[in-house]
Design an enzyme around this catalytic site. Structure first.
Site, PDB file in Angstrom:
ATOM      1  N   GLU D  46      35.605 -43.842  46.783  1.00 47.17           N
ATOM      2  CA  GLU D  46      35.590 -44.878  47.813  1.00 47.17           C
ATOM      3  C   GLU D  46      34.882 -44.353  49.063  1.00 47.17           C
ATOM      4  O   GLU D  46      35.094 -43.204  49.467  1.00 47.17           O
ATOM      5  CB  GLU D  46      37.051 -45.207  48.156  1.00 47.17           C
ATOM      6  N   LYS D 133      35.841 -54.552  48.122  1.00 50.97           N
ATOM      7  CA  LYS D 133      37.300 -54.436  48.162  1.00 50.97           C
ATOM      8  C   LYS D 133      37.893 -55.731  48.697  1.00 50.97           C
ATOM      9  O   LYS D 133      37.486 -56.242  49.736  1.00 50.97           O
ATOM     10  CB  LYS D 133      37.667 -53.265  49.085  1.00 50.97           C
ATOM     11  N   CYS D 175      40.883 -48.043  45.513  1.00 49.51           N
ATOM     12  CA  CYS D 175      42.105 -47.580  46.177  1.00 49.51           C
ATOM     13  C   CYS D 175      43.270 -48.526  45.884  1.00 49.51           C
ATOM     14  O   CYS D 175      43.575 -48.793  44.731  1.00 49.51           O
ATOM     15  CB  CYS D 175      41.830 -47.433  47.680  1.00 49.51           C
TER      16      CYS D 175
END
Lengths: 318, 318, 318, 318, 318, 318
Positions: D46, D133, D175
């Site tokens: 990430e 995301k 994540c």
């Protein structure tokens, strides 16, 4: 220890549409089931009380009804029974005296309409419910009304004792009602175990439907068909089909040939099919066969697809 | 002038789970149906493409799966076909070249799940739809997923010509799905006329269900069962049931015995049942027999009781 | 002042599939939870009542079911419990007498189908609801039906007092149901705080799933697994896996090894995992840990993306 | 013949938020994956490009933002990359020259908003898609916008050759998105096989989530976490957490500890977890393990309950 | 005869995050609005119930959350209110007893997530609806979830009598939601007339936005801001910004300076802006001013360009 | 190194509706912006070319139009400009010679209709686009047509150099179009950074709208209003409002009072507002202020709620 009910089906017909004689016949056959075979249950055919007017037209053509047909109906109407009525009481007495639970096809009179009905009669509680045929077939539509969702009982009877209960649920499906997949599904969903099928359909292919239902519903099928000859009908019930092959009225002529049968939940023929004779058929029904059968097929349980098919039933008083 | 379709069912099995050899077999049998019998339609059994792993356990017991069973599944998974895929194209070519409409049982792969599927392949339009088995039976639940309401097609095919159309509606119901009364009712309600029933059920009592359905639905039933011997399975598919009575591995041992049959809407057996052999069965289907049958029995029409029973079906894409 | 519930999970197995002995065991373990550990809640494993027939095949292979398997199913069917039934009454009595809220895995019988069910039993209100496993795994599909959206309760229980209420919501998810992301999401959306996970999965990697769920759902996870040895099974439940490494039937052989555990909403292991023994695990659950955890992760609240993902749940009677 | 892809995850961090140096680092690590390990695929963490401003507050408190925080954001904004842009071209060149498929976490700039994005770069086709995301965590919500359903690609890549194809589907989940059960379900439903999970979460319990996902989705999980020390941050990124235990600024202080790991569809750890070092992890991925795993668990296929749970996804451009 | 509603905005803050004391304050200020000013409506600021944790960080930095921050959140979570709840009942009682319609900013607890909400409480009907803030600003994103289209009510209240109705439509827009042009457009399209704007934004430039909205929407704007000093916060809410210029903790320090104001549909300031004090502002709202204003500007009517711009709103339950 | 553009707004009016004199004025003011203030961009007010016929009625009443009004329109029509036309060429020359990018309000003639338009003129590329006012206000509807979605350009201009690019996007919104929330939202979504707002609205409350837009859109607002006195109008443009307070025609009478202003993305007034005089206002625009401002507010990015509000724009040729 096996959990077994002994059950019978009676293959017989109405006695010349005479109520009393037919009730006598019912008592006689019930005693055969009990005394000879040790049965706890006996199923009688469709219209056993009241009669099945095989081959009548009641004088009806499209757009007209002959007066003679009206008279024929009036006679037929008079021969039917109310519920309750002395005829029902007589059946209750037979059941009480013999200890045999009765499932009997009758012609029921309710106001101006006749219904093709099955009554359930318990040795202890007496009359406990009835099923009216939902959809008459062919010319039956001229003489019988349609039942509805209020008469679809699935009574439970304990055939055992206080120490050793042996409960079983029953239902009744009359003749071509057995072709109605939604009615059958409803009965399966109510848990019927002794699927009683009074009929007058004596075609050989009827056997396939009886066997199929046992397999589909994983239940015992008790199919009771009439065996009737021309001589079993009242004299005024004369039709050309009563003739022998030589064209002569033939009292021995077979009008309804039978085909009664008892089948297990895995499709095994336990008794019958009996053809061309009046008699009582009896078999031992091992209730654990139902669980054995539902192991791999329960069309209202693990084999249903409720997400795809939803059956709604309007059966308010059942 | 009679409105007749000539139709076949092929009784055969997968060729050692080999896709190409099985497609060759499909082509060969289709040509038999066409060249020898003049058929316009041919129905193949359940899992004909992909195979029916008779008597396998896939290493599964309650609460555990052996690694060897996972490997067996991975092989079985690899042998299945996607839709579309070259295998479908091959079937389309066979149909196009022979002019025979194909209804074929296949093992379909979709993501991580296998389905027991039937595909419809038209000579002109190619692949036109599929039905996925709704509820696998017994150990099939270990290897196949459940279809749903989105794959219940009832395609209509014109088997005639521009001058003389001969349209018929078809459906597919796989093996014990034939015991699902609500599924059958749905197909009847959609007007199925050629009720195709691919299966691997070779029990004699299966015949009663096939005959019952023809009578209940007033439709032609085309039941195609596999005929398979031990030698037809891949070598790694070894099970103790492949043994002869003497306990010796017997390549001739019959694993699935057949029983394919074609039945008319009034329950008449038109061809078969064929047992213990691979072959193609053919019959002439007179479409007017359907109306003849519905005259007195139409369980989704005049013989239904929509006020009592309501069937809702969640079939969004059909 | 901390808002703490003391809760237990019981790691144990069915007593040779005997209903009465297993209910005795349930009472004994509940008293351990209460008298030794001071618990207010106790979770029992999957199929604790009725039994988990580990390693059975019920005689099923693809395409066939042996008669002995049907008999085994009939026995298993007879050992299951109806809801309500005397067995439920017994659990209500145990809960009432000890004051311990019970969450118990049972095999439920409903008509011809068995379900893997969890019942919730309140000390005051008695039986208040049940969850039926939605999707049996592997060979379980041979013996258990599928639950549906009507049995997904999330009951709220006040573990405190009138002056100081201490309400918590509970849910039950059985064995591999815990892998179903949409089921979990539904429970989270209903606010489950005590996520009960009865199981028979004793693999070490099961721990990762339990910990993940606590973190994903920000809820307490109470995972109760069976611990069972060969001697805990009925004699007729004989399988080759009961053998010792030397191939001798070994009554001490571990069939299900346990792994019960209690985890906090932030993934902290509060008790266990316990392996290779029967016992009761207990932990203090600080309800405020849920808010502490939801601060930065609430997958059905501030961390959801309802504009992208919409979950519709067909849970009509919940 | 086994169907195996060799794949890597790179555990590393941004080079002092310098774009060019970080791209150099990406090239160097990609060459390690290729030359040392023979990999065909490499996943980067990430925010590898653009940087993860660990422990920054951007001057925000509830109800206010300090001007220095706005300046910090303007610098962070300037360091992000547009798509397309020269940085993307550079990644395309690295992929083309090495033949390694790249999955790289980047900070994407689009108008006035930054996104935490992952890009997919193919050796032949170059940039083929991106995932933004969906839900930033905690203080990330101050600096990153939310992606939506238009960037949820599941591209398929053929890692084999024309003679021997070896296709695999990929996805990226960043994540704590990995805690979103509906996002995961969507990816499973699209058939992801190589589930790439770039992250900066270095907590030990993260491992349980990675293992759970592999088991739940029956897919390979490739988790790439950053390993970052205080010295890897730009000088102006000074925070009190950069201090050693003695309170002295410590360039060696570990800011993000890693934990990269590769896991099989049955939950087996194939490589890692690697902690406290920068390196490349590599493993052989046997694609047939997916079918082996889906045999008894396919949460979007045979293990789903679409009649109970329906997931609608608003993913218009995917 | 003029159609005038007398309306107030209360400029005040939460009483040390104490629910009961804050409800007492709400009652006291409502009585001021009613008894002193004769108001029929009173608008309270954002987060009046529950509190606005000005300058808190909740221990969050990018990539981490301190445990003390989780505790702070747990306290804040505990201080929020459910809807319904006793706190709502108390507001209903205040409204019923005073006859004043209340529009009150509250912190709402729903499952694990908090929302910044405004409730509408009617003197006769009690609680009639709520609006949840759609998009928290800056660090608010750490503690509040996002509302959605289901809580965008525009209730209509009759402030007149049966003989002389005086109906007006109301809406609530919280703090920086007032910058969301599409939200405002939606409210205009629903006909809002009393545009209530609870806030904690005390910057002078906030006035321009309030005035702009009155002009843009041709509606009355009732902007209620908190006035809060350091001493109004709970003791554990200590932050460095509570210090005086000399760096000494200063209980008199102004944390939120107010700026409440009431503006007419043509942009005229009717009352306020009030700064640096707690008080109630009151003005007469002549409903006919709305039509006067819409004569030349109706951005959702004659001044819209629906052929160029189409706004779709997903507001299912409103 | 700061990324700064120097920009101006010119507050002036048409020269007695004379095209050439007004173009001379445009050149003069552009040179002021360039030579005196060093500007790279200059925005001129609404209708600067062509004129704003303040206080005219064009002889229109409801249901009738006076012939004199038609004559007035004919004159006004003749004074408007085609695009392209020599007037446009003249502006291109001014821009090219000065190096100043021009944004100019003009009355555009297209067939029989006039439009209130803004043109963008680049020093290098010349005329690059135009925006037509979408919705005239009040009596403007008698003389101007409506623009549509085909003239909503947001051109990007590089104000830097090859070595040091300094790109900025621009838009134009005319007078009360600034009240149209959907138009503004569209421009924001296209990334406008230099929001040019030519107008003739000189009310003091206009300032609040300009400041609000800067804050809402996080963009620089360049508002250019006319300053016009009675003497600036052609003689035939006589109206009673030209009178002094004593009722005497007063050539000094202020007809449009100005109010031009330049505001930063955080709402800071950078220049102006200028009232009651003709002049050029200039300010330095630090482009990084946009990122600083979008940090906590981006109504078309992280602060949007696309799941609730969806704006569709019919802007085909933009």
């Amino acid at each position: 220890m096996a959990r077994i009910i002994r059950a019978s089906v009676a293959q017989a017909c109405t006695a010349k549409f005479s109520l009393n004689e037919t009730l006598d016949k019912l008592e006689r056959l019930t005693r055969v089931a009990r005394d000879r075979d040790g049965s706890q249950l006996c199923v009688f055919p469709e219209a056993f009380i009241g009669g099945y007017p095989k081959n009548s037209t009641f004088g009806a053509v499209v757009g007209d009804r002959a007066l003679a047909g009206r008279d024929e109906f009036a006679r037929y109407y008079a021969a039917a029974i109310d519920i309750p009525s002395p005829a029902i009481s007589r059946m209750e007495a037979v059941s009480r005296e013999t200890g045999v639970f009765l499932v009997v096809g009758v012609i029921e009179r309710d106001g101006g309409t006749l219904y093709c009905t099955v009554v359930f009669v318990d040795p202890v509680e007496g009359y406990i419910g009835k099923h009216r045929k939902l959809m008459p077939t062919g010319s039956e539509r001229l003489i019988w009304g349609q039942g509805d969702g209020s008469t679809l009982p699935v009574p439970e009877k304990d055939f055992g004792s206080a120490e050793r209960p042996l409960k079983a649920k029953m239902s009744a499906t009359i003749c071509w009602e057995n072709y109605m997949p939604l009615l059958r599904t409803y009965y399966y969903s109510q848990g019927t175990q002794l699927y009683c099928a009074p009929t007058v359909d004596a075609r050989p292919e009827w056997q396939s439907t009886m066997q199929h239902i046992a397999l589909e519903g994983r239940c015992f099928v008790l199919a009771a068909c009439q065996f009737a000859q021309a001589k079993d009908y009242p004299d005024e019930h004369f039709t050309t089909t009563n003739l022998s092959n030589e064209g002569i009225p033939d009292p021995e002529k077979v009008m309804i040939a039978g085909g009664s049968v008892i089948i297990s939940p895995l499709g095994k023929i336990l008794a019958g099919p009996l053809r061309d004779a009046e008699d009582v058929l009896t078999a031992d029904l091992d209730l654990d066969d139902i669980a054995r059968g539902k192991f791999d097929m329960d069309v209202v349980g693990h084999y249903a697809r409720n997400d795809v098919f939803k059956l709604s039933v309007n059966a308010p008083h059942t």
